[in-house]
Every structure is written in C-alpha cells, then in structure tokens.
Design a protein around this motif. Structure first.
Motif, PDB file in Angstrom:
ATOM      1  N   UNK A   1       0.837  -1.205   0.000  1.00 17.01           N
ATOM      2  CA  UNK A   1       0.000   0.000   0.000  1.00 17.01           C
ATOM      3  C   UNK A   1       0.873   1.257   0.000  1.00 17.01           C
ATOM      4  N   UNK A   2       2.014   1.191   0.699  1.00 15.78           N
ATOM      5  CA  UNK A   2       2.931   2.324   0.682  1.00 15.78           C
ATOM      6  C   UNK A   2       3.514   2.533  -0.709  1.00 15.78           C
ATOM      7  N   UNK A   3       3.801   1.423  -1.388  1.00 11.09           N
ATOM      8  CA  UNK A   3       4.304   1.532  -2.752  1.00 11.09           C
ATOM      9  C   UNK A   3       3.272   2.202  -3.655  1.00 11.09           C
ATOM     10  N   UNK A   4       2.003   1.821  -3.459  1.00 10.95           N
ATOM     11  CA  UNK A   4       0.927   2.438  -4.242  1.00 10.95           C
ATOM     12  C   UNK A   4       0.885   3.938  -3.987  1.00 10.95           C
TER      13      UNK A   4
ATOM     14  N   UNK B   1      -7.562   9.056  -6.632  1.00 13.66           N
ATOM     15  CA  UNK B   1      -8.677   8.101  -6.713  1.00 13.66           C
ATOM     16  C   UNK B   1      -8.160   6.706  -7.073  1.00 13.66           C
ATOM     17  N   UNK B   2      -7.200   6.638  -8.030  1.00 17.40           N
ATOM     18  CA  UNK B   2      -6.640   5.345  -8.417  1.00 17.40           C
ATOM     19  C   UNK B   2      -5.832   4.720  -7.288  1.00 17.40           C
ATOM     20  N   UNK B   3      -5.112   5.550  -6.541  1.00 16.13           N
ATOM     21  CA  UNK B   3      -4.360   5.032  -5.395  1.00 16.13           C
ATOM     22  C   UNK B   3      -5.310   4.450  -4.358  1.00 16.13           C
ATOM     23  N   UNK B   4      -6.386   5.164  -4.092  1.00 17.74           N
ATOM     24  CA  UNK B   4      -7.351   4.688  -3.085  1.00 17.74           C
ATOM     25  C   UNK B   4      -7.991   3.381  -3.526  1.00 17.74           C
ATOM     26  N   UNK B   5      -8.300   3.275  -4.824  1.00 16.97           N
ATOM     27  CA  UNK B   5      -8.919   2.045  -5.325  1.00 16.97           C
ATOM     28  C   UNK B   5      -7.943   0.868  -5.211  1.00 16.97           C
TER      29      UNK B   5
ATOM     30  N   UNK C   1      -6.595  -4.314   0.467  1.00 14.03           N
ATOM     31  CA  UNK C   1      -7.282  -4.623   1.726  1.00 14.03           C
ATOM     32  C   UNK C   1      -8.275  -5.762   1.541  1.00 14.03           C
ATOM     33  N   UNK C   2      -8.963  -5.770   0.384  1.00 13.60           N
ATOM     34  CA  UNK C   2      -9.963  -6.820   0.140  1.00 13.60           C
ATOM     35  C   UNK C   2      -9.302  -8.189   0.035  1.00 13.60           C
ATOM     36  N   UNK C   3      -8.137  -8.246  -0.634  1.00 16.62           N
ATOM     37  CA  UNK C   3      -7.415  -9.521  -0.738  1.00 16.62           C
ATOM     38  C   UNK C   3      -6.944  -9.987   0.629  1.00 16.62           C
TER      39      UNK C   3
ATOM     40  N   UNK D   1      -7.049  -6.989 -12.369  1.00 22.16           N
ATOM     41  CA  UNK D   1      -7.684  -6.559 -13.610  1.00 22.16           C
ATOM     42  C   UNK D   1      -7.725  -5.041 -13.711  1.00 22.16           C
ATOM     43  N   UNK D   2      -7.947  -4.375 -12.577  1.00 20.21           N
ATOM     44  CA  UNK D   2      -7.991  -2.915 -12.589  1.00 20.21           C
ATOM     45  C   UNK D   2      -6.600  -2.306 -12.426  1.00 20.21           C
ATOM     46  N   UNK D   3      -5.679  -3.077 -11.839  1.00 16.55           N
ATOM     47  CA  UNK D   3      -4.318  -2.577 -11.625  1.00 16.55           C
ATOM     48  C   UNK D   3      -3.328  -3.688 -11.991  1.00 16.55           C
ATOM     49  N   UNK D   4      -3.141  -3.960 -13.277  1.00 18.11           N
ATOM     50  CA  UNK D   4      -2.286  -5.081 -13.714  1.00 18.11           C
ATOM     51  C   UNK D   4      -0.862  -4.994 -13.193  1.00 18.11           C
TER      52      UNK D   4
END
Length: 406
Positions: free
Chosen positions: A329-332, A341-345, A351-353, A376-379
């Motif tokens: 998450x820090x890397x993101x 918005x993309x970072x938050x997603x 978190x979901x994984x 799929x959203x963040x390959x």
C-alpha cells in the motif's frame, strides 16, 4: 597364392592383406591334392597346420619348406604314403596367424541380471575389450576348425565373445557390491573375468592376454531412478522439501487467473489431491513452517481446524502477511503517475485480498475473486502480489484455506 600344375598344389602359401584373418584354409573348400616335393611358404607370424579327416597333424613354422617325409611325418604315417612316392595325396593346409589380437570388443547381446542390495534385480548392459593370441596352433585348429567348424574371423571372435559373456554373468552373480560401486571395480572385474575365462581359452589353444570392462549401463528407467535418488540426496531434508513444494503448488493454484488451474476442481487435479490429501498437505505445511513463523508469535495449529477456539491461522504468519500488504500500500501511495482516486482504489483492493486471506470462512474462490478484481484494474500489481503470495507465511494461510475449501 596358389600355383596349380595338373591339379596338384605345387606351391602352398597365403598372404593376408588385412593382417586380421586368424584362420585361412588352402584350398578354401574341400581338400587339395599335394605331393611330396611341393613347396609350402609360411610367412612371419604364421604357422601352417596340415589337416586331414578332422585332425590337426603336422605343423610348419615361418620359412620356405619342401614337403618330405621328414617334415610332415604324421601326415605321411596317417596316410601310409610310401617312401619316395610321387603320388598325390589329399589334405588341407590351415594357415594360422599367431600375432597378438588387440582391442577386440565384447558386449553382452542382452542385459545381464545383477542383484543390488537396494534396488533389487537390475538388468545391466556390459561392454569391454580383450586381447588374445593363438598359443597352440594344432589344438586351436582341432577345436575351432575341426570341432566348431569356424573359419572366419567374425565367427571365431563371436564364439570367444560368448565365452567371456557367460563367465562375466557368473562373476556378476557372485559379486557382493552395490550397483553404484561397480564403476570403481572395473579393474577388479576385468581381472576376475580373465581368471575365469583363461581356462576356457587355454582349452582352445588360445592365450587370453588381457580383459577390460569399459562400460556397465542400466536401463533408462533405472537410470532415471538413480538420478532422482541423487537429487534427493542433494535436497537433504526430503520431508521439508516436499512440504514446501506442496505449499508452492497450492499458492500457484490460488493465483491462476483462468482455465482449469484457476478453479477449485482444477487445483485438486493438478495436485493429485482428494479430500483427505488437501487437509494432510495443509497440516504438513503448517508443521514445516512453524520454525519460520514461530518464535515471535504463536505456533500454527493444524490446518483445517474450524475457526474460533484454538484458531486456524498462525498469529506470526498473519502479522507477516499483513506487514507485506502494508508495504504494498505504501508503494501504491508513492506512485506519481496515479491519481488519488486510483491510489485509493488500489489500496482498497489490497485490503480486500488481505481480508479474504485472513478470514476464517473464506474459500479459495473468494481469494481468487478478490485477487482478480485487483489485478484486472491494476495489472502492474500482479508481480508484487504474486511475490507476496509465495512467501512462507502466505503459503501457510493458503494451505489452511484450501483445506477448508476441500
């Protein structure tokens, strides 16, 4: 070369252009007519043996000989030739090459049985070389030409080869050694084979000068088993290695994006696992990784234990995986090319994984769905996420989920 005068062999000789012919008959078929006074020319490394009715009689060494009652007395007496007779008589002259025959190959036509203490009965292919010389030409002619009816070099060598292979089979049957020790015993095997076969060669008028074992081979299936055994020795702790391989296989199945390998049934097929095997594998994984995740945290309980009470995840393992997701998450957050918005997603997807990995009720399908939604959203997160899934702590958690799923 032969000279014939009125059908009579006046000059008897043979020149071998190859130097490899052991036996040569004059004439090549049947018997020839000879008279006293005929010339017999014997070259260096040759002897000439007069042969009649299956018997080797007189022998002449190198040189030019005029046939008389003095130098072929056995033949004269056998045929009762009158003194001074000029009447022709029938006989064969067998020229024997008495040089050393070196570097002659021998090989078993089919594998020989060998009893190994660890592998049981193993079929071995054997190859080698030998060297011999005709030591007693008259006995050799009687035994090989007269009794066996062998004249060509190929037939004679083939017969000698069969004698060596027979004796080598006896030697292998009595040998007290393991298969893996045989290459170090080639000299010993060669000496033993020579000792056993020398008596057989001597009975044929031959001197067995040397025998070598150059190769002992095993069938492909045995060779494969030996290779696997060597690999096992290099691995060391085979139980720990198999446990790690089982955990890695579970992780790969969980990360499969699509196709049969990505389904729960496909994962079971790829592991060769049934219901009980999944639980056993997960239990083994937990035991093998306790040393990795233990120390700072509690030891993991056997996988497949229901949630609640004793708990199914290792505390240290969960914390290690959670720390890994936190670092991702820090890397993101540090990506300059991503919008807020993309970072938050992306962080929400991580978190979901993690939630599915940590849940006591999640299945492998739940983990796969959460992972697919994120990648799929963040390959670009596929690689880092795969590395995280392959850590020992994550593999342990996957094993426990797989046991519940099965």
């Amino acid at each position: 070369m032969l000279e014939k005068l009125r059908g009579i062999l006046e000059v008897i000789e043979y020149l071998d252009p190859t130097g490899q012919e052991i036996v040569h008959r004059v004439p090549e078929e049947g018997s020839g007519e000879i008279v006293l006074g005929s010339q017999c020319i014997v070259r260096e490394n040759q002897v000439a043996v007069f042969f009649r009715d299956g018997r080797a009689l007189d022998m002449l060494g190198p040189g030019r000989h005029t046939l008389t009652t003095l130098n072929i007395p056995l033949l004269v007496n056998y045929l009762k030739i009158p003194f001074g007779s000029k009447s022709p008589f029938r006989a064969e002259v067998v020229f024997i090459n008495i040089k050393d025959y070196l570097d002659i190959s021998w090989e078993s036509p089919k594998p020989l049985a060998f009893r190994d203490a660890e592998l049981g009965i193993v079929r071995l292919g054997t190859q080698g070389k030998f060297a011999f010389q005709v030591g007693r030409p008259q006995l050799f002619v009687t035994q090989i030409v007269g009794t066996q009816g062998l004249y060509t070099t190929g037939n004679i060598v083939g017969y000698l080869e069969s004698v060596l292979i027979s004796r080598f089979a006896d030697l292998l049957g009595e040998l007290k050694a393991n298969l893996l020790d045989l290459p170090a015993k080639y000299d010993e095997l060669g000496s033993g084979l020579r000792a056993r076969a020398s008596e057989d060669f001597d009975a044929m008028g031959l001197l067995l000068k040397a025998v070598y074992v150059t190769a002992i081979s095993v069938p492909p299936e045995v060779e494969k088993a030996l290779d696997e055994r060597a690999q096992m020795g290099a691995i060391g702790n085979m139980q720990a290695y198999m446990q790690f391989k089982a955990a890695r296989a579970l992780g790969d199945a969980a990360q499969a994006g699509s196709g049969e390998g990505g389904t729960l049934a496909g994962m079971g097929v790829s592991l060769g696992a049934g219901l009980g095997l999944g639980t056993a594998m997960a239990t083994a994984i937990g035991q093998s990784l306790q040393a990795t995740t233990g120390g700072g945290g509690a030891a993991a309980t056997p996988a497949g234990t229901p949630a609640g009470g004793g708990g199914s995840e290792s505390v240290g393992g969960s914390e290690s995986v959670g720390q890994g997701f936190a670092e991702l998450k820090q890397v993101v957050a540090q990506q300059l090319t991503l919008s807020d918005q993309e970072k938050e997603a992306a962080q929400s997807g991580l978190d979901a994984v993690l939630v599915q990995l940590s849940s006591s009720t999640a299945t492998m399908e739940d983990v796969k769905a959460a992972r697919q939604a994120l990648t799929q959203s963040h390959p670009w997160l596929e690689g880092p996420l795969k590395n995280l899934f392959n850590t020992p702590a994550a593999l342990q958690m996957l094993g426990q989920i797989a046991a519940r799923s099965l």
